[in-house]
Design a protein around this motif. Sequence first.
Motif, PDB file in Angstrom:
ATOM      1  N   LEU A  26       0.806  -1.203   0.000  1.00  0.00           N
ATOM      2  CA  LEU A  26       0.000   0.000   0.000  1.00  0.00           C
ATOM      3  C   LEU A  26       0.850   1.269   0.000  1.00  0.00           C
ATOM      4  N   GLY A  27       2.158   1.111   0.002  1.00  0.00           N
ATOM      5  CA  GLY A  27       3.032   2.266  -0.101  1.00  0.00           C
ATOM      6  C   GLY A  27       3.186   3.060   1.184  1.00  0.00           C
ATOM      7  N   ILE A  28       2.835   2.468   2.315  1.00  0.00           N
ATOM      8  CA  ILE A  28       3.104   3.131   3.592  1.00  0.00           C
ATOM      9  C   ILE A  28       3.843   2.125   4.467  1.00  0.00           C
ATOM     10  N   GLY A  29       4.428   2.608   5.555  1.00  0.00           N
ATOM     11  CA  GLY A  29       5.146   1.692   6.441  1.00  0.00           C
ATOM     12  C   GLY A  29       4.169   0.738   7.101  1.00  0.00           C
ATOM     13  N   GLY A  30       4.678  -0.342   7.683  1.00  0.00           N
ATOM     14  CA  GLY A  30       3.804  -1.310   8.326  1.00  0.00           C
ATOM     15  C   GLY A  30       3.443  -0.947   9.754  1.00  0.00           C
ATOM     16  N   GLY A  31       4.028   0.126  10.291  1.00  0.00           N
ATOM     17  CA  GLY A  31       3.842   0.476  11.693  1.00  0.00           C
ATOM     18  C   GLY A  31       2.390   0.689  12.075  1.00  0.00           C
ATOM     19  N   LEU A 177       3.903   7.295  18.330  1.00  0.00           N
ATOM     20  CA  LEU A 177       3.015   6.205  17.944  1.00  0.00           C
ATOM     21  C   LEU A 177       3.719   5.035  17.270  1.00  0.00           C
ATOM     22  N   GLY A 178       5.009   5.163  16.975  1.00  0.00           N
ATOM     23  CA  GLY A 178       5.733   4.053  16.376  1.00  0.00           C
ATOM     24  C   GLY A 178       5.459   3.854  14.896  1.00  0.00           C
ATOM     25  N   ILE A 179       5.042   4.916  14.214  1.00  0.00           N
ATOM     26  CA  ILE A 179       4.811   4.803  12.769  1.00  0.00           C
ATOM     27  C   ILE A 179       5.889   5.607  12.037  1.00  0.00           C
ATOM     28  N   GLY A 180       5.961   5.453  10.728  1.00  0.00           N
ATOM     29  CA  GLY A 180       7.041   6.088   9.982  1.00  0.00           C
ATOM     30  C   GLY A 180       6.936   7.599   9.890  1.00  0.00           C
ATOM     31  N   GLY A 181       5.740   8.107   9.700  1.00  0.00           N
ATOM     32  CA  GLY A 181       5.576   9.551   9.568  1.00  0.00           C
ATOM     33  C   GLY A 181       5.500  10.020   8.127  1.00  0.00           C
ATOM     34  N   GLY A 182       5.702   9.115   7.196  1.00  0.00           N
ATOM     35  CA  GLY A 182       5.598   9.465   5.780  1.00  0.00           C
ATOM     36  C   GLY A 182       4.194   9.887   5.405  1.00  0.00           C
ATOM     37  N   SER A 204      10.968  10.867   1.544  1.00  0.00           N
ATOM     38  CA  SER A 204      10.423  10.591   2.866  1.00  0.00           C
ATOM     39  C   SER A 204      10.913   9.235   3.378  1.00  0.00           C
ATOM     40  N   ALA A 205      10.899   8.214   2.507  1.00  0.00           N
ATOM     41  CA  ALA A 205      11.357   6.878   2.909  1.00  0.00           C
ATOM     42  C   ALA A 205      12.813   6.925   3.362  1.00  0.00           C
TER      43      ALA A 205
END
Lengths: 277, 101
Positions: A26-31, A177-182, A204-205
């Motif tokens: 889906l193009g976002i991090g798995g966090g 929150l432990g997510i990438g932030g992208g 961003s990645a």
Amino acid sequence: MPVVTPLLAAVIFAAGAFAGGLGASLGIGGGVFLVPLLNLGLGFPITVAAAVSLATVIATSSSVTAGRAGKRLMNFRLGMVLEVATAAGSVLGGITAQLLSQATLQILFGVVTMLVAIVTIRRLKQRNVILDPDAHPGRLGGRYHEEESGGVVVYRIRRMPVALAASFVAGNVSSLLGIGGGVIKVPVLNAWCGVPLRAAAATSAFMIGVTATGGAIVYYGNGQLLPEAAAAAVLGVQLGSWLGLKVSARVPVRYLKVLLAVVLVVVAVLMFVRGTR
Amino acid sequence: MSQATDSTLELLIGRVLRIGVTLSGIFLAAGLAAALVHPGAGAVLLNIGIVVLICTPAARVVLSTIEYLIDRDWLFVGLTSIVLLELIAGAVAAIVFHTRL
């Protein structure tokens, strides 16, 4: 806190693979999927879930950046300027997370995930490119080979303070929150700061590794980055994102976006409900 | 700004990140296997894996600082140094927190 038995390690590995696979397709991090799985599903405190998730974000960002090196899609200079803001944000976020209650963090996670779902559904897509390959990109802009138009395109950066502010907030939310932030940076860079979507996502990645490191350092120093859980999750996410990238190439983007939005809304509601109970 | 420098830097950074991720993956897998066979074992390997992982993006920042230093690009030497200082501040803050709580 649960003890990491072989069975639990296998479950965390599978959760990581699932989150990484979904995230990569889906193009976002798995966090955004891993944190609820660890927190709501397996009963880890949300700070531990966030810490483990940040470790997987570092691994994913590093692998993705290594894979893209040489393709000139990442804008290193822009990334390094914005890292000044994002690293400050993430270190402060890691510290703030120590002061907030689990319920507050869960509610915050629910709200942010809901916002991400909304942004996903009505994804802004500004091209922002100048087709003349000889145009000057300015100090921080860039040029790359665009597949859609088959030529070299140039873009210039606008509203740098907005980009810096978004990076700071993204770093903060990432650590909390432990997510990438992208999910925060990419739409802002694309909609307001003149960066084409693919360049924004790649940059961003690249930055997310440093963002996650700022938070992970705080959690690790504080004993919240559980090594066994992190190992299982990192290895699972690495496998999952590798598989996810292979599978997603064959599935139409439209279905992926709908799937992402649905999953995000479910995650948001679950976290919100748990936080307010 | 020199395009050539940025291109070499990109490849160099890619290599460092690949090495860091692979190395930490090996330590984490070995540590996890040891911990699962003998509960309590493998802690050293696991922690090396985590530290290598956390240091990978930091190493990439150090590498950029050195490259910009060679290139005499003082603005970017300054910016990348600030990022490094922020990460160090995070480590210090964590230790202070841990000892106080």
